[in-house]
Design a protein around this motif. Structure first.
Motif, mmCIF file in Angstrom:
data_model
loop_
_atom_site.group_PDB
_atom_site.id
_atom_site.type_symbol
_atom_site.label_atom_id
_atom_site.label_comp_id
_atom_site.label_asym_id
_atom_site.label_seq_id
_atom_site.Cartn_x
_atom_site.Cartn_y
_atom_site.Cartn_z
ATOM 1 N N GLY A 1 -22.228 -37.180 -11.814
ATOM 2 C CA GLY A 1 -20.815 -37.537 -11.585
ATOM 3 C C GLY A 1 -20.590 -38.280 -10.277
ATOM 4 O O GLY A 1 -19.922 -39.320 -10.246
ATOM 5 N N LEU A 2 -21.169 -37.780 -9.182
ATOM 6 C CA LEU A 2 -20.912 -38.409 -7.876
ATOM 7 C C LEU A 2 -21.630 -39.740 -7.732
ATOM 8 O O LEU A 2 -21.098 -40.665 -7.125
ATOM 9 C CB LEU A 2 -21.345 -37.471 -6.744
ATOM 10 N N SER A 3 -22.843 -39.840 -8.308
ATOM 11 C CA SER A 3 -23.544 -41.122 -8.157
ATOM 12 C C SER A 3 -22.809 -42.203 -8.945
ATOM 13 O O SER A 3 -22.744 -43.356 -8.522
ATOM 14 C CB SER A 3 -25.010 -41.014 -8.559
ATOM 15 N N ILE B 1 -19.771 -27.996 1.103
ATOM 16 C CA ILE B 1 -21.088 -28.650 1.009
ATOM 17 C C ILE B 1 -21.702 -28.665 2.397
ATOM 18 O O ILE B 1 -21.080 -29.144 3.353
ATOM 19 C CB ILE B 1 -20.960 -30.104 0.515
ATOM 20 N N ILE C 1 -16.482 -23.801 -2.411
ATOM 21 C CA ILE C 1 -17.682 -23.339 -1.698
ATOM 22 C C ILE C 1 -18.185 -24.300 -0.623
ATOM 23 O O ILE C 1 -19.053 -23.965 0.162
ATOM 24 C CB ILE C 1 -18.839 -23.071 -2.676
ATOM 25 N N ASP D 1 -10.483 -29.647 -1.838
ATOM 26 C CA ASP D 1 -10.484 -28.356 -2.558
ATOM 27 C C ASP D 1 -10.711 -27.215 -1.583
ATOM 28 O O ASP D 1 -11.008 -27.421 -0.404
ATOM 29 C CB ASP D 1 -11.533 -28.368 -3.686
ATOM 30 N N TYR E 1 -28.971 -35.305 -8.420
ATOM 31 C CA TYR E 1 -29.120 -34.370 -7.306
ATOM 32 C C TYR E 1 -28.056 -33.282 -7.402
ATOM 33 O O TYR E 1 -26.866 -33.561 -7.488
ATOM 34 C CB TYR E 1 -29.004 -35.097 -5.962
ATOM 35 N N LYS F 1 -14.790 -27.264 -10.433
ATOM 36 C CA LYS F 1 -16.037 -26.537 -10.715
ATOM 37 C C LYS F 1 -16.491 -25.696 -9.533
ATOM 38 O O LYS F 1 -17.014 -24.610 -9.690
ATOM 39 C CB LYS F 1 -17.153 -27.551 -11.038
ATOM 40 N N PHE F 2 -16.306 -26.256 -8.334
ATOM 41 C CA PHE F 2 -16.878 -25.592 -7.162
ATOM 42 C C PHE F 2 -15.840 -24.834 -6.339
ATOM 43 O O PHE F 2 -15.995 -24.666 -5.136
ATOM 44 C CB PHE F 2 -17.636 -26.624 -6.312
HETATM 45 P P1 ADP Z 1 -22.610 -32.378 -11.274
HETATM 46 O O1 ADP Z 1 -22.222 -33.074 -12.528
HETATM 47 O O2 ADP Z 1 -23.833 -31.572 -11.387
HETATM 48 O O3 ADP Z 1 -21.475 -31.686 -10.642
HETATM 49 P P2 ADP Z 1 -22.262 -34.370 -9.249
HETATM 50 O O4 ADP Z 1 -23.003 -35.624 -9.025
HETATM 51 O O5 ADP Z 1 -20.829 -34.500 -9.629
HETATM 52 O O6 ADP Z 1 -23.065 -33.562 -10.325
HETATM 53 O O7 ADP Z 1 -22.378 -33.472 -7.960
HETATM 54 C C1 ADP Z 1 -23.634 -33.264 -7.362
HETATM 55 C C2 ADP Z 1 -23.653 -31.973 -6.586
HETATM 56 O O8 ADP Z 1 -22.769 -32.057 -5.462
HETATM 57 C C3 ADP Z 1 -23.140 -30.780 -7.365
HETATM 58 O O9 ADP Z 1 -24.170 -30.203 -8.135
HETATM 59 C C4 ADP Z 1 -22.673 -29.845 -6.253
HETATM 60 O O10 ADP Z 1 -23.765 -29.138 -5.761
HETATM 61 C C5 ADP Z 1 -22.193 -30.812 -5.171
HETATM 62 N N1 ADP Z 1 -20.703 -30.948 -5.202
HETATM 63 C C6 ADP Z 1 -20.019 -31.963 -5.777
HETATM 64 N N2 ADP Z 1 -18.683 -31.807 -5.598
HETATM 65 C C7 ADP Z 1 -18.535 -30.677 -4.904
HETATM 66 C C8 ADP Z 1 -17.395 -29.956 -4.391
HETATM 67 N N3 ADP Z 1 -16.146 -30.391 -4.576
HETATM 68 N N4 ADP Z 1 -17.638 -28.811 -3.705
HETATM 69 C C9 ADP Z 1 -18.894 -28.364 -3.510
HETATM 70 N N5 ADP Z 1 -20.009 -28.987 -3.958
HETATM 71 C C10 ADP Z 1 -19.833 -30.123 -4.641
#
Ligand code: ADP
Length: 544
Positions: A352-354, A316, A314, A311, A329, A285-286
């Motif tokens: 997803g990350l949480s 973080i 962009i 990856d 978040y 996605k990013f």
């Molecule tokens: P989402 O489902 O919105 O992607 P996540 O919990 O997976 O939610 O991720 C939270 C935020 O962390 C994302 O909205 C993005 O801003 C940032 N993020 C996650 N993974 C990446 C990545 N690989 N590269 C850049 N930013 C990331």
């Protein structure tokens, strides 16, 4: 050299406490310098003046007159007293008073030693005030903490209830569209069929969103249960890569995999695949179209795996690298991440990350993110690290029946009439979908009332009963217990249908005597296979 008397007089004169010598009639015989300042007068004016107008009784202390009388009888006293100075101001002193017997017939005298404690008292009072304020602030903080915890619990409960409520109507949407796609293609025109397909996909998407919310709620409430088994972590990672292959190809991207051969692991396979999937989806996605993603698993010190998802996207910002693991978040606006070269597959919900963090930590591992700086394509890039022990922590549960095992089971052949199925469910839509899925193979009897359902069970003796747990009135648990207590229905297979997936709810169903459990929204294949499996088992038991 001064005489001893003069020396003594000088010491008394300059002692840093007030000293007053009184005649028996309480007139002043002597004051030292400090006492003179304390009374705010001059030595000449004080000599032979009565001390009484200066003395102010303090609450809780012996009144001055009584104190004096006692001193004259030879007692010593230590009290708190007020001194009304001549300038009108009042100070507070500690007073030590004792009697000095007169020598060779001379009259007795009283000695007062006064120490001004007004300042100390003021500081004490201020400190006390500050303490009270702090105690009040503490109480306020504790109260807001309790409020915050209550709000957080309410939020979790709300999310959990709302998600379960959504699952019931979703069962109908998914069920009806499954039926049309599976068996009614020839009866609808192409345009309608495509619409139904997109309804079906939307239902799947909504199901995923609901499941994500439920996962976060479970993690927040520390109720995420694992189903640990021995499996190959590299294989699970590869499965996640395979699942994304379509999207990867669309974006002209490539995922490079580096595994240490097989990676034996003990943990929850489905949950670990979810972690890989969430990290890889984000990496895609990013990142810009055409960029590469690396997924590596390394064995470290023989006791833990180090997973890296790298990856070329962009990146973080350092200040956000911790917070991105908080539920809901997202860093800034999704649109701001988009560049001409970066296209999104659609925004997420920030879950997803949480969820990945909750799963990794439940396995006794750690997860964190960093941005390397500048990658070869000019983007900062991101690296997600997961370090997890080979023998992940978790409770061992019965492994679930796999989809393949269930699909392998087919209806037992033979038999004249169709077996009958009794559906007792308060939700008409769920009943209708269930009826449509099963009616080709079974006779369906349905009711939304628990009382009527119980009567029908004894009347028809159905081959299988599908039972809603939360019926109004006589609920599913009580019906199940009654059926289990009667000879006619003791061995009838009973499947609970519930929107609640908590371990406690499942345990309650089995404790009441359920044979199996179906979670809303279920798909038609799952329902069909469960029912046939139970029938098969019952047939086998009957022929033993
Ligand atoms: P989402 O489902 O919105 O992607 P996540 O919990 O997976 O939610 O991720 C939270 C935020 O962390 C994302 O909205 C993005 O801003 C940032 N993020 C996650 N993974 C990446 C990545 N690989 N590269 C850049 N930013 C990331």
């Amino acid at each position: 050299m001064e005489s001893d008397i003069v020396l003594l007089a000088r010491i008394i004169e300059h002692t840093p406490v007030g000293i007053v010598i009184l005649n028996p009639d309480r007139t002043i015989h002597y004051v030292n310098t400090i006492a003179m300042h304390l009374l705010n007068s001059e030595r000449d004016k004080l000599r032979y003046a009565s001390i009484d107008p200066f003395m102010v009784d303090r609450q809780g202390s012996l009144p001055w007159r009584e104190l004096w009388a006692s001193v004259m009888q030879g007692n010593t006293h230590e009290e708190k007293i007020g001194i009304a100075r001549l300038d009108g101001e009042e100070v507070t002193c500690t007073l030590n008073a004792f009697c000095m017997a007169g020598r060779e017939g001379a009259q007795n005298a009283g000695a007062l030693i006064l120490r001004d404690i007004t300042q100390e008292l003021k500081i004490g009072e201020q400190l006390e005030k500050r303490n009270v304020e702090m105690a009040k602030m503490n109480a306020e903080l504790i109260r807001s903490n309790v409020d915050l915890r209550r709000v957080s619990e309410l939020k979790s409960n709300f999310m959990s209830i709302a998600s379960h409520e959504l699952k019931t109507p979703l069962t109908s949407i998914k069920g009806y569209s499954d039926i049309i796609i599976d068996s009614m293609k020839s009866r609808v025109d192409d345009g309608v069929y495509r619409m139904i397909e997109s309804i079906n996909r939307a239902a799947d998407r909504l199901h995923r969103v609901i499941n994500n919310i439920l996962d976060v709620t479970r993690i927040e409430q520390k109720k995420l249960n694992l189903k640990p088994e021995q499996f190959d972590l590299a294989l699970a990672a590869h499965e996640a890569v395979e699942e994304l292959s379509q999207f990867v190809a669309k974006r002209h991207m490539a995922i490079t995999e580096k595994y240490p051969g097989a990676a034996p692991f003990f943990g929850d396979r489905m949950r670990m695949t979810q972690v890989f999937s969430n990290l890889l989806t984000n990496a895609m996605k990013f990142s810009p179209d055409g960029s590469g993603i690396e997924l590596a698993i390394e064995l470290e010190n023989g006791g833990q795996y180090h997973v890296m998802v790298i990856d070329h996207g962009i990146g973080i910002d350092k200040s956000e690298q911790k917070r991105i693991f908080d539920p809901f978040y997202e860093v800034g606006e999704i649109s701001k991440h988009s560049t001409d070269r970066t296209k999104f597959m659609g925004g997420g919900m920030g879950l997803g990350l949480s969820i990945a963090k909750g799963i990794v930590e439940r396995h006794g591992g750690r997860i964190w993110a960093e941005s390397p700086g500048v990658m070869d394509n000019g983007f900062p890039g991101s690296v997600f690290h997961v370090v997890i022990p080979l023998q992940a922590a978790g409770r061992i549960e019965e492994p679930a029946v796999t989809a393949e095992q269930a699909a392998a089971l087919r209806p037992p052949g033979g038999g004249d009439g169709k077996p009958s199925i009794l559906i007792i469910d308060s939700d008409r839509e769920v009943t209708e979908v269930t009826r449509m899925v099963l009616e080709n193979a079974f006779d369906i009897i349905a009711t939304s009332s628990g009382e009527e359902g119980l009567a029908l069970a004894f009347q028809y003796r159905p081959a299988v009963i599908l039972l809603d747990d939360l019926l109004p009135g006589l609920d599913g648990f009580r019906i199940c217990r009654i059926l289990r207590s009667q000879d006619e229905t003791r061995s009838t297979p009973i499947v609970f249908i519930s929107a609640i997936t908590s371990r406690a709810e499942i345990e309650k169903c089995f404790a009441a005597g359920a044979d199996d459990f179906l979670v809303k929204p279920f798909n038609s294949r799952e329902l069909f296979d469960k029912v046939w499996r139970l029938l098969l088992k019952k047939n086998e038991e009957a022929s033993d």
